[in-house]
Design a protein around this motif. Structure first.
Motif, PDB file in Angstrom:
ATOM      1  N   GLY A  45       0.784  -1.216   0.000  1.00  0.00           N
ATOM      2  CA  GLY A  45       0.000   0.000   0.000  1.00  0.00           C
ATOM      3  C   GLY A  45       0.816   1.264   0.000  1.00  0.00           C
ATOM      4  O   GLY A  45       0.402   2.268   0.586  1.00  0.00           O
ATOM      5  N   ALA A  46       1.985   1.253  -0.645  1.00  0.00           N
ATOM      6  CA  ALA A  46       2.854   2.425  -0.654  1.00  0.00           C
ATOM      7  C   ALA A  46       2.996   2.980  -2.060  1.00  0.00           C
ATOM      8  O   ALA A  46       3.031   2.234  -3.034  1.00  0.00           O
ATOM      9  CB  ALA A  46       4.230   2.068  -0.104  1.00  0.00           C
ATOM     10  N   SER A  47       3.060   4.315  -2.155  1.00  0.00           N
ATOM     11  CA  SER A  47       3.366   4.927  -3.444  1.00  0.00           C
ATOM     12  C   SER A  47       4.844   4.772  -3.756  1.00  0.00           C
ATOM     13  O   SER A  47       5.241   4.585  -4.903  1.00  0.00           O
ATOM     14  CB  SER A  47       2.982   6.410  -3.432  1.00  0.00           C
ATOM     15  OG  SER A  47       3.618   7.090  -2.360  1.00  0.00           O
ATOM     16  N   VAL A  48       5.681   4.858  -2.719  1.00  0.00           N
ATOM     17  CA  VAL A  48       7.127   4.687  -2.847  1.00  0.00           C
ATOM     18  C   VAL A  48       7.621   3.997  -1.581  1.00  0.00           C
ATOM     19  O   VAL A  48       7.175   4.324  -0.475  1.00  0.00           O
ATOM     20  CB  VAL A  48       7.859   6.043  -2.997  1.00  0.00           C
ATOM     21  CG1 VAL A  48       9.362   5.824  -3.165  1.00  0.00           C
ATOM     22  CG2 VAL A  48       7.313   6.845  -4.166  1.00  0.00           C
ATOM     23  N   ILE A  49       8.530   3.051  -1.731  1.00  0.00           N
ATOM     24  CA  ILE A  49       9.175   2.407  -0.589  1.00  0.00           C
ATOM     25  C   ILE A  49      10.628   2.857  -0.564  1.00  0.00           C
ATOM     26  O   ILE A  49      11.317   2.839  -1.583  1.00  0.00           O
ATOM     27  CB  ILE A  49       9.103   0.871  -0.694  1.00  0.00           C
ATOM     28  CG1 ILE A  49       7.644   0.411  -0.679  1.00  0.00           C
ATOM     29  CG2 ILE A  49       9.877   0.211   0.438  1.00  0.00           C
ATOM     30  CD1 ILE A  49       7.478  -1.065  -0.974  1.00  0.00           C
ATOM     31  N   GLY A  73      12.038  -7.408  -5.445  1.00  0.00           N
ATOM     32  CA  GLY A  73      11.417  -8.580  -6.055  1.00  0.00           C
ATOM     33  C   GLY A  73       9.931  -8.706  -5.785  1.00  0.00           C
ATOM     34  O   GLY A  73       9.239  -9.413  -6.520  1.00  0.00           O
ATOM     35  N   THR A  74       9.427  -8.040  -4.728  1.00  0.00           N
ATOM     36  CA  THR A  74       8.030  -8.242  -4.351  1.00  0.00           C
ATOM     37  C   THR A  74       7.178  -6.978  -4.449  1.00  0.00           C
ATOM     38  O   THR A  74       5.957  -7.076  -4.523  1.00  0.00           O
ATOM     39  CB  THR A  74       7.925  -8.769  -2.908  1.00  0.00           C
ATOM     40  OG1 THR A  74       8.518  -7.826  -2.010  1.00  0.00           O
ATOM     41  CG2 THR A  74       8.620 -10.117  -2.770  1.00  0.00           C
ATOM     42  N   ALA A  75       7.796  -5.810  -4.432  1.00  0.00           N
ATOM     43  CA  ALA A  75       7.030  -4.563  -4.425  1.00  0.00           C
ATOM     44  C   ALA A  75       6.329  -4.347  -5.758  1.00  0.00           C
ATOM     45  O   ALA A  75       6.818  -4.741  -6.815  1.00  0.00           O
ATOM     46  CB  ALA A  75       7.958  -3.388  -4.125  1.00  0.00           C
ATOM     47  N   HIS A  76       5.183  -3.707  -5.680  1.00  0.00           N
ATOM     48  CA  HIS A  76       4.421  -3.381  -6.881  1.00  0.00           C
ATOM     49  C   HIS A  76       4.698  -1.963  -7.361  1.00  0.00           C
ATOM     50  O   HIS A  76       4.170  -1.542  -8.393  1.00  0.00           O
ATOM     51  CB  HIS A  76       2.926  -3.555  -6.627  1.00  0.00           C
ATOM     52  CG  HIS A  76       2.541  -4.964  -6.304  1.00  0.00           C
ATOM     53  ND1 HIS A  76       2.603  -5.989  -7.231  1.00  0.00           N
ATOM     54  CD2 HIS A  76       2.105  -5.521  -5.149  1.00  0.00           C
ATOM     55  CE1 HIS A  76       2.213  -7.113  -6.667  1.00  0.00           C
ATOM     56  NE2 HIS A  76       1.904  -6.857  -5.402  1.00  0.00           N
ATOM     57  N   GLY A  77       5.500  -1.230  -6.615  1.00  0.00           N
ATOM     58  CA  GLY A  77       5.834   0.140  -6.980  1.00  0.00           C
ATOM     59  C   GLY A  77       7.308   0.402  -6.817  1.00  0.00           C
ATOM     60  O   GLY A  77       8.092  -0.511  -6.527  1.00  0.00           O
ATOM     61  N   PRO A  78       7.739   1.657  -6.987  1.00  0.00           N
ATOM     62  CA  PRO A  78       9.162   1.999  -6.919  1.00  0.00           C
ATOM     63  C   PRO A  78       9.772   1.720  -5.541  1.00  0.00           C
ATOM     64  O   PRO A  78       9.159   1.983  -4.507  1.00  0.00           O
ATOM     65  CB  PRO A  78       9.177   3.504  -7.222  1.00  0.00           C
ATOM     66  CG  PRO A  78       7.887   3.778  -7.919  1.00  0.00           C
ATOM     67  CD  PRO A  78       6.897   2.818  -7.333  1.00  0.00           C
ATOM     68  N   VAL A  79      10.982   1.187  -5.563  1.00  0.00           N
ATOM     69  CA  VAL A  79      11.781   1.013  -4.350  1.00  0.00           C
ATOM     70  C   VAL A  79      13.007   1.909  -4.498  1.00  0.00           C
ATOM     71  O   VAL A  79      13.786   1.750  -5.440  1.00  0.00           O
ATOM     72  CB  VAL A  79      12.215  -0.449  -4.148  1.00  0.00           C
ATOM     73  CG1 VAL A  79      13.116  -0.575  -2.918  1.00  0.00           C
ATOM     74  CG2 VAL A  79      10.997  -1.355  -4.014  1.00  0.00           C
ATOM     75  N   VAL A  80      13.168   2.856  -3.595  1.00  0.00           N
ATOM     76  CA  VAL A  80      14.276   3.802  -3.674  1.00  0.00           C
ATOM     77  C   VAL A  80      15.299   3.449  -2.613  1.00  0.00           C
ATOM     78  O   VAL A  80      14.976   3.368  -1.418  1.00  0.00           O
ATOM     79  CB  VAL A  80      13.791   5.251  -3.471  1.00  0.00           C
ATOM     80  CG1 VAL A  80      14.972   6.220  -3.580  1.00  0.00           C
ATOM     81  CG2 VAL A  80      12.715   5.611  -4.491  1.00  0.00           C
ATOM     82  N   LEU A  81      16.528   3.229  -3.038  1.00  0.00           N
ATOM     83  CA  LEU A  81      17.615   2.907  -2.128  1.00  0.00           C
ATOM     84  C   LEU A  81      18.497   4.141  -1.978  1.00  0.00           C
ATOM     85  O   LEU A  81      18.975   4.699  -2.971  1.00  0.00           O
ATOM     86  CB  LEU A  81      18.410   1.712  -2.646  1.00  0.00           C
ATOM     87  CG  LEU A  81      17.579   0.424  -2.714  1.00  0.00           C
ATOM     88  CD1 LEU A  81      17.185   0.136  -4.155  1.00  0.00           C
ATOM     89  CD2 LEU A  81      18.350  -0.750  -2.146  1.00  0.00           C
ATOM     90  N   ALA A 195      20.618  13.646  -8.795  1.00  0.00           N
ATOM     91  CA  ALA A 195      20.153  13.476  -7.425  1.00  0.00           C
ATOM     92  C   ALA A 195      19.394  12.160  -7.290  1.00  0.00           C
ATOM     93  O   ALA A 195      19.293  11.600  -6.200  1.00  0.00           O
ATOM     94  CB  ALA A 195      19.261  14.641  -7.015  1.00  0.00           C
ATOM     95  N   LEU A 196      18.850  11.677  -8.415  1.00  0.00           N
ATOM     96  CA  LEU A 196      18.077  10.438  -8.432  1.00  0.00           C
ATOM     97  C   LEU A 196      18.294   9.746  -9.766  1.00  0.00           C
ATOM     98  O   LEU A 196      18.212  10.379 -10.816  1.00  0.00           O
ATOM     99  CB  LEU A 196      16.588  10.734  -8.241  1.00  0.00           C
ATOM    100  CG  LEU A 196      15.607   9.569  -8.409  1.00  0.00           C
ATOM    101  CD1 LEU A 196      15.808   8.545  -7.293  1.00  0.00           C
ATOM    102  CD2 LEU A 196      14.157  10.070  -8.407  1.00  0.00           C
ATOM    103  N   VAL A 197      18.586   8.456  -9.723  1.00  0.00           N
ATOM    104  CA  VAL A 197      18.687   7.634 -10.925  1.00  0.00           C
ATOM    105  C   VAL A 197      17.553   6.613 -10.893  1.00  0.00           C
ATOM    106  O   VAL A 197      17.346   5.934  -9.875  1.00  0.00           O
ATOM    107  CB  VAL A 197      20.040   6.902 -11.016  1.00  0.00           C
ATOM    108  CG1 VAL A 197      20.091   6.031 -12.269  1.00  0.00           C
ATOM    109  CG2 VAL A 197      21.192   7.896 -11.034  1.00  0.00           C
ATOM    110  N   VAL A 198      16.810   6.522 -11.986  1.00  0.00           N
ATOM    111  CA  VAL A 198      15.676   5.603 -12.079  1.00  0.00           C
ATOM    112  C   VAL A 198      16.033   4.461 -13.022  1.00  0.00           C
ATOM    113  O   VAL A 198      16.427   4.701 -14.167  1.00  0.00           O
ATOM    114  CB  VAL A 198      14.412   6.336 -12.579  1.00  0.00           C
ATOM    115  CG1 VAL A 198      13.239   5.366 -12.671  1.00  0.00           C
ATOM    116  CG2 VAL A 198      14.076   7.508 -11.661  1.00  0.00           C
TER     117      VAL A 198
END
Length: 228
Positions: A45-49, A73-81, A195-198
């Protein structure tokens, strides 16, 4: 609206850079920042993790079994490290996106354009390509006109992939960049001022996962891995 979730393993406190990045992201998106009190390996239920580069569990980024690999591997949305030693300066303001112009990821494109719009910065769209099979083995090398024609085709592919998104986000400035390199090399070269790489994530291929790993090994900016 869906919250931004700051994920952690429960064994350590996320670094200040990770917390600040997640809080800023939530503020820009106009959503709440939720920090689970108990260890959470599959937030929903997250827009971004958001999590640390090492996943707050001291495992190398994206190593099988690590928090970051599980989330990706399991998230349905963006994961930002986010690395603890996050480089912040005016020179690091843009958003860089890895694009496979032959099979563009709508999810990654949408997240990158939205991220650039929210920040009011330029989007640097990078498409990596290689010479056709056997071209490098030609006895007299590749004629310049052939290489130019192939590169023009790649430029056209990238333009076609970006066109609907440029129309949807007309206020986002876009730099279209075609590079005769591997995706890993191209993104490493182009991430120095970001600042961010996608990076798109496709479970059927490894090329973008390898690029993400390479970026995270020397990351001084946040890296978003977006499932297709």
């Amino acid at each position: 609206m869906e919250p931004v979730i700051l994920a952690r393993s429960g064994r350590s406190t996320p670094g200040r850079a990770v917390i600040d990045w997640a809080a800023h992201e939530a503020q820009m998106r106009g959503v709440v920042l939720r920090v689970p009190h108990s260890p959470s390996r599959e937030p929903v239920g997250a827009s971004v993790i958001v999590c640390g580069v090492r996943g707050d569990d001291d495992a190398p980024p994206l190593r099988p079994g690590s928090l970051s690999a599980t989330l990706v591997g399991t998230a349905h949305g963006p994961v930002v490290l986010v690395p603890d030693l996050l480089a912040t300066s005016r020179r690091r303001a843009g958003v860089t996106l890895g694009v496979d112009a032959r099979a563009p990821s709508d999810a990654a494109l949408g997240f990158a354009f939205e991220s650039a719009r929210l920040r009011g910065v330029r989007l640097h769209a990078v498409h990596a390509w290689a010479l056709p099979a056997g071209a490098a083995e030609r006895p007299f090398g590749v004629p310049e006109r052939d290489r130019a024609a192939w590169e023009d085709h790649e430029v056209q592919l990238l333009g076609d992939a970006l066109r609907p998104w440029r129309e949807k986000f007309p206020d986002v400035r876009v730099l279209e960049d075609v590079r005769l390199l591997s995706p890993t090399e191209a993104l490493l070269h182009c991430s120095e001022h970001a600042a961010l790489v996608v990076v798109p994530h496709d479970s059927g291929t490894t090329v973008w996962k390898e690029a993400a790993r390479a970026l995270l090994r020397r990351a001084t900016c946040a890296v978003a891995v977006v499932p297709s």
